[in-house]
Scaffold this motif. Structure first.
Motif, PDB file in Angstrom:
ATOM      1  N   CYS A  48       0.830  -1.193   0.000  1.00 22.63           N
ATOM      2  CA  CYS A  48       0.000   0.000   0.000  1.00 22.63           C
ATOM      3  C   CYS A  48       0.866   1.245   0.000  1.00 22.63           C
ATOM      4  CB  CYS A  48      -0.959   0.021   1.199  1.00 22.63           C
ATOM      5  SG  CYS A  48      -0.156  -0.183   2.804  1.00 22.63           S
ATOM      6  N   VAL A  49       0.247   2.369  -0.333  1.00 25.72           N
ATOM      7  CA  VAL A  49       0.929   3.661  -0.294  1.00 25.72           C
ATOM      8  C   VAL A  49      -0.037   4.676   0.296  1.00 25.72           C
ATOM      9  CG1 VAL A  49       0.276   4.113  -2.719  1.00 25.72           C
ATOM     10  CG2 VAL A  49       2.086   5.473  -1.630  1.00 25.72           C
ATOM     11  N   LEU A  50       0.472   5.502   1.206  1.00 22.79           N
ATOM     12  CA  LEU A  50      -0.310   6.593   1.774  1.00 22.79           C
ATOM     13  C   LEU A  50       0.066   7.885   1.059  1.00 22.79           C
ATOM     14  CD1 LEU A  50      -2.238   7.856   3.844  1.00 22.79           C
ATOM     15  CD2 LEU A  50      -0.300   8.066   5.394  1.00 22.79           C
ATOM     16  N   VAL A  51      -0.928   8.535   0.494  1.00 21.69           N
ATOM     17  CA  VAL A  51      -0.730   9.824  -0.175  1.00 21.69           C
ATOM     18  C   VAL A  51      -1.308  10.889   0.740  1.00 21.69           C
ATOM     19  CG1 VAL A  51      -1.077  11.135  -2.291  1.00 21.69           C
ATOM     20  CG2 VAL A  51      -1.008   8.630  -2.385  1.00 21.69           C
ATOM     21  N   ALA A  52      -0.433  11.557   1.494  1.00 12.59           N
ATOM     22  CA  ALA A  52      -0.891  12.570   2.444  1.00 12.59           C
ATOM     23  C   ALA A  52      -1.410  13.794   1.701  1.00 12.59           C
ATOM     24  CB  ALA A  52       0.251  12.960   3.383  1.00 12.59           C
ATOM     25  N   GLN A  53      -2.302  14.542   2.358  1.00 17.12           N
ATOM     26  CA  GLN A  53      -2.923  15.689   1.709  1.00 17.12           C
ATOM     27  C   GLN A  53      -2.499  17.002   2.355  1.00 17.12           C
ATOM     28  OE1 GLN A  53      -7.006  16.764   2.492  1.00 17.12           O
ATOM     29  NE2 GLN A  53      -7.401  17.112   0.327  1.00 17.12           N
ATOM     30  N   HIS A  54      -1.913  17.863   1.544  1.00 14.04           N
ATOM     31  CA  HIS A  54      -1.643  19.255   1.917  1.00 14.04           C
ATOM     32  C   HIS A  54      -1.896  20.105   0.676  1.00 14.04           C
ATOM     33  CE1 HIS A  54       0.396  17.937   5.623  1.00 14.04           C
ATOM     34  NE2 HIS A  54       0.994  17.031   4.873  1.00 14.04           N
ATOM     35  N   THR A  55      -2.545  21.235   0.862  1.00 15.13           N
ATOM     36  CA  THR A  55      -2.697  22.141  -0.278  1.00 15.13           C
ATOM     37  C   THR A  55      -1.470  23.032  -0.433  1.00 15.13           C
ATOM     38  OG1 THR A  55      -3.950  23.615   1.182  1.00 15.13           O
ATOM     39  CG2 THR A  55      -5.209  22.160  -0.267  1.00 15.13           C
ATOM     40  N   MET A  56      -0.872  23.427   0.693  1.00 17.99           N
ATOM     41  CA  MET A  56       0.409  24.140   0.664  1.00 17.99           C
ATOM     42  C   MET A  56       1.435  23.302   1.418  1.00 17.99           C
ATOM     43  SD  MET A  56       0.193  27.121   3.592  1.00 17.99           S
ATOM     44  CE  MET A  56      -0.957  28.167   2.722  1.00 17.99           C
ATOM     45  N   ASN A  57       2.695  23.443   1.045  1.00 10.22           N
ATOM     46  CA  ASN A  57       3.744  22.681   1.715  1.00 10.22           C
ATOM     47  C   ASN A  57       3.793  23.076   3.194  1.00 10.22           C
ATOM     48  OD1 ASN A  57       6.561  22.054   2.692  1.00 10.22           O
ATOM     49  ND2 ASN A  57       6.673  21.173   0.643  1.00 10.22           N
ATOM     50  N   PRO A  58       3.681  22.102   4.109  1.00 15.34           N
ATOM     51  CA  PRO A  58       3.625  22.444   5.529  1.00 15.34           C
ATOM     52  C   PRO A  58       4.962  22.857   6.125  1.00 15.34           C
ATOM     53  CG  PRO A  58       3.626  20.066   5.263  1.00 15.34           C
ATOM     54  CD  PRO A  58       3.560  20.649   3.876  1.00 15.34           C
ATOM     55  N   HIS A  59       6.055  22.607   5.391  1.00 18.85           N
ATOM     56  CA  HIS A  59       7.379  22.894   5.931  1.00 18.85           C
ATOM     57  C   HIS A  59       7.942  24.233   5.470  1.00 18.85           C
ATOM     58  CE1 HIS A  59       7.634  18.254   6.028  1.00 18.85           C
ATOM     59  NE2 HIS A  59       7.168  18.720   7.167  1.00 18.85           N
ATOM     60  N   ARG A  60       7.649  24.578   4.214  1.00 19.37           N
ATOM     61  CA  ARG A  60       8.113  25.856   3.672  1.00 19.37           C
ATOM     62  C   ARG A  60       7.233  26.202   2.484  1.00 19.37           C
ATOM     63  NH1 ARG A  60      14.318  26.120   2.117  1.00 19.37           N
ATOM     64  NH2 ARG A  60      13.506  26.434   0.006  1.00 19.37           N
ATOM     65  N   PRO A  61       6.573  27.354   2.491  1.00 17.27           N
ATOM     66  CA  PRO A  61       5.543  27.619   1.475  1.00 17.27           C
ATOM     67  C   PRO A  61       6.073  27.767   0.053  1.00 17.27           C
ATOM     68  CG  PRO A  61       5.911  29.549   2.875  1.00 17.27           C
ATOM     69  CD  PRO A  61       6.644  28.417   3.502  1.00 17.27           C
ATOM     70  N   ASP A  62       7.377  27.950  -0.113  1.00 16.24           N
ATOM     71  CA  ASP A  62       7.910  28.092  -1.472  1.00 16.24           C
ATOM     72  C   ASP A  62       8.313  26.765  -2.091  1.00 16.24           C
ATOM     73  OD1 ASP A  62      10.008  27.939   0.461  1.00 16.24           O
ATOM     74  OD2 ASP A  62      11.426  28.678  -1.023  1.00 16.24           O
ATOM     75  N   LEU A  63       8.139  25.666  -1.367  1.00 19.70           N
ATOM     76  CA  LEU A  63       8.511  24.353  -1.880  1.00 19.70           C
ATOM     77  C   LEU A  63       7.330  23.664  -2.558  1.00 19.70           C
ATOM     78  CD1 LEU A  63      10.695  22.994   1.059  1.00 19.70           C
ATOM     79  CD2 LEU A  63      11.496  23.808  -1.168  1.00 19.70           C
ATOM     80  N   GLY A  64       7.640  22.769  -3.479  1.00 17.25           N
ATOM     81  CA  GLY A  64       6.617  22.037  -4.199  1.00 17.25           C
ATOM     82  C   GLY A  64       5.813  21.122  -3.298  1.00 17.25           C
ATOM     83  N   GLN A  65       4.592  20.835  -3.725  1.00 16.17           N
ATOM     84  CA  GLN A  65       3.671  20.011  -2.949  1.00 16.17           C
ATOM     85  C   GLN A  65       2.771  19.239  -3.908  1.00 16.17           C
ATOM     86  OE1 GLN A  65       3.052  19.546   0.554  1.00 16.17           O
ATOM     87  NE2 GLN A  65       1.805  17.942  -0.368  1.00 16.17           N
TER      88      GLN A  65
END
Length: 350
Positions: A48-65
């Motif tokens: 299985c694979v878990l695909v977590a959900q974030h609309t913006m990167n939770p660590h740094r907003p300029d990073l890809g998500q």
């Protein structure tokens, strides 16, 4: 009944799981990388694979998500065997819309889709979009009502619901699930309200990485709660560092720990945006570890034999779905498949 141990991975929806500044794993959360990763995981025997959900990167907003739901629909068409578990924060989607999306991905996958309800910890992600970020216990009340509507719609029922948060009039979704009653439901969270929600509505409870005795106590607590239908199943997140010898594994761990210390600014940003009432953060604060969602706190750093033995302990405690993290992800995922999975053959699916 003891179920076989299923082993999965975390998709790299926001890149590196242990440390951002790693010369062995340049940052990459792209669709292309995640597609290759999941296809390889399937070929290696991961379940299985878990695909977590974030609309913006939770660590740094300029990073890809990576966007979880569109990516999962594409993965459903590309894969053949692996279960796709996609996270959902209920305040982001109306239950009717989400249930329809879930049924569509269920159809595309041929019955391999699951949703993972998470009631959100990132206040900034919700408030900056102009939405209400409810306080902790109300988020679970909202999530429970939301999930009740989604579950019935996914099951193919005609739903008439007049609740505190949602009013749905005689809604029916077609086509319904063709291969089983509905997609599987995973739920995360470890607070009291989260455990109540798990006992009442989840198929599987995802627990964050922590020592075996703590996991066993959590499982025992949920098993004592009132429950209708099939028993709850249990999953665990863990970051794995396995090597030929314990000394080699500890050296790899120290390398990642040192790299993670360079992320102090990122950790401060995450902390500032995290609801202080979230149980996951309190649990993680107890342990030195690398990785997210408990990381290595479960003791999964060691020789191949030691790591396999620890995973067998978790399985004996009641865990039947293991979600692994690695760094650098692809080579370590291959190492685990080559050296640790064979040592778990006695408790793995036949």
């Amino acid at each position: 009944m003891t179920l076989p141990l299923r082993i999965g991975i975390w998709a790299l929806v926001h890149g590196n799981r242990a440390a951002l500044h790693d010369p062995e794993e340049p940052y990459d959360a792209s669709w292309q990388r995640n597609r290759r990763l999941v296809l390889e995981a399937e070929a290696l025997g991961y379940d299985c694979v878990l695909v977590a959900q974030h609309t913006m990167n939770p660590h740094r907003p300029d990073l890809g998500q990576l966007e979880a739901w569109t990516a999962s629909a594409a993965l459903a068409a590309e894969t053949r065997r692996i279960e796709l578990i996609t996270a959902i924060k209920p305040m982001l989607y109306h239950p009717v819309v989400l249930a329809k999306m879930a049924l569509q991905i269920e159809e595309i996958s041929g019955g391999r889709f699951a949703i993972n309800l998470v009631n959100a910890w990132n206040r900034k992600e919700i408030e900056d979009a102009g939405m209400l970020f409810r306080e902790h216990d109300e988020r679970y009340a909202y999530g429970a009502e939301w999930l009740g509507v989604v579950e019935r719609l996914m099951r193919g029922e005609q739903v008439d619901h007049q609740g505190r948060y949602f009013q749905v009039k005689d809604y029916l979704l077609r086509p319904a699930a063709a291969t089983r009653p509905r997609p599987r439901i995973y739920v995360g969270g470890e607070s009291g309200p989260a455990r109540d929600l798990v006992a009442a509505q989840a198929d599987v409870w995802f627990i964050n990485g922590q020592p075996v005795e703590d996991v066993a106590a959590l499982i025992a607590d949920v098993r004592r709660r009132p429950r209708a239908g099939e028993p709850v199943r249990f999953g665990l997140s863990t970051f794995v560092i396995a090597r030929e010898t314990e000394a080699e594994a500890q050296a790899a761990y120290r390398r990642l720990l040192a790299l993670a210390q360079q992320d102090a600014e990122i950790k401060a940003y995450v902390k500032a945006n995290t609801d202080a009432a979230v149980a996951m953060r309190k649990t993680q604060a107890k342990f030195e570890s690398v990785g997210t969602n408990g990381g290595t706190a479960g003791g999964t750093v060691g020789s191949y034999d030691q790591v396999a033995a620890r995973l067998m302990q978790f399985h004996a405690a009641g865990i039947d779905t293991l979600l692994t993290q690695f760094q650098p992800f692809e080579p370590e995922m291959r190492r685990f498949a080559e050296h640790v999975m064979p040592r778990l053959a006695a408790i793995r699916p036949g």
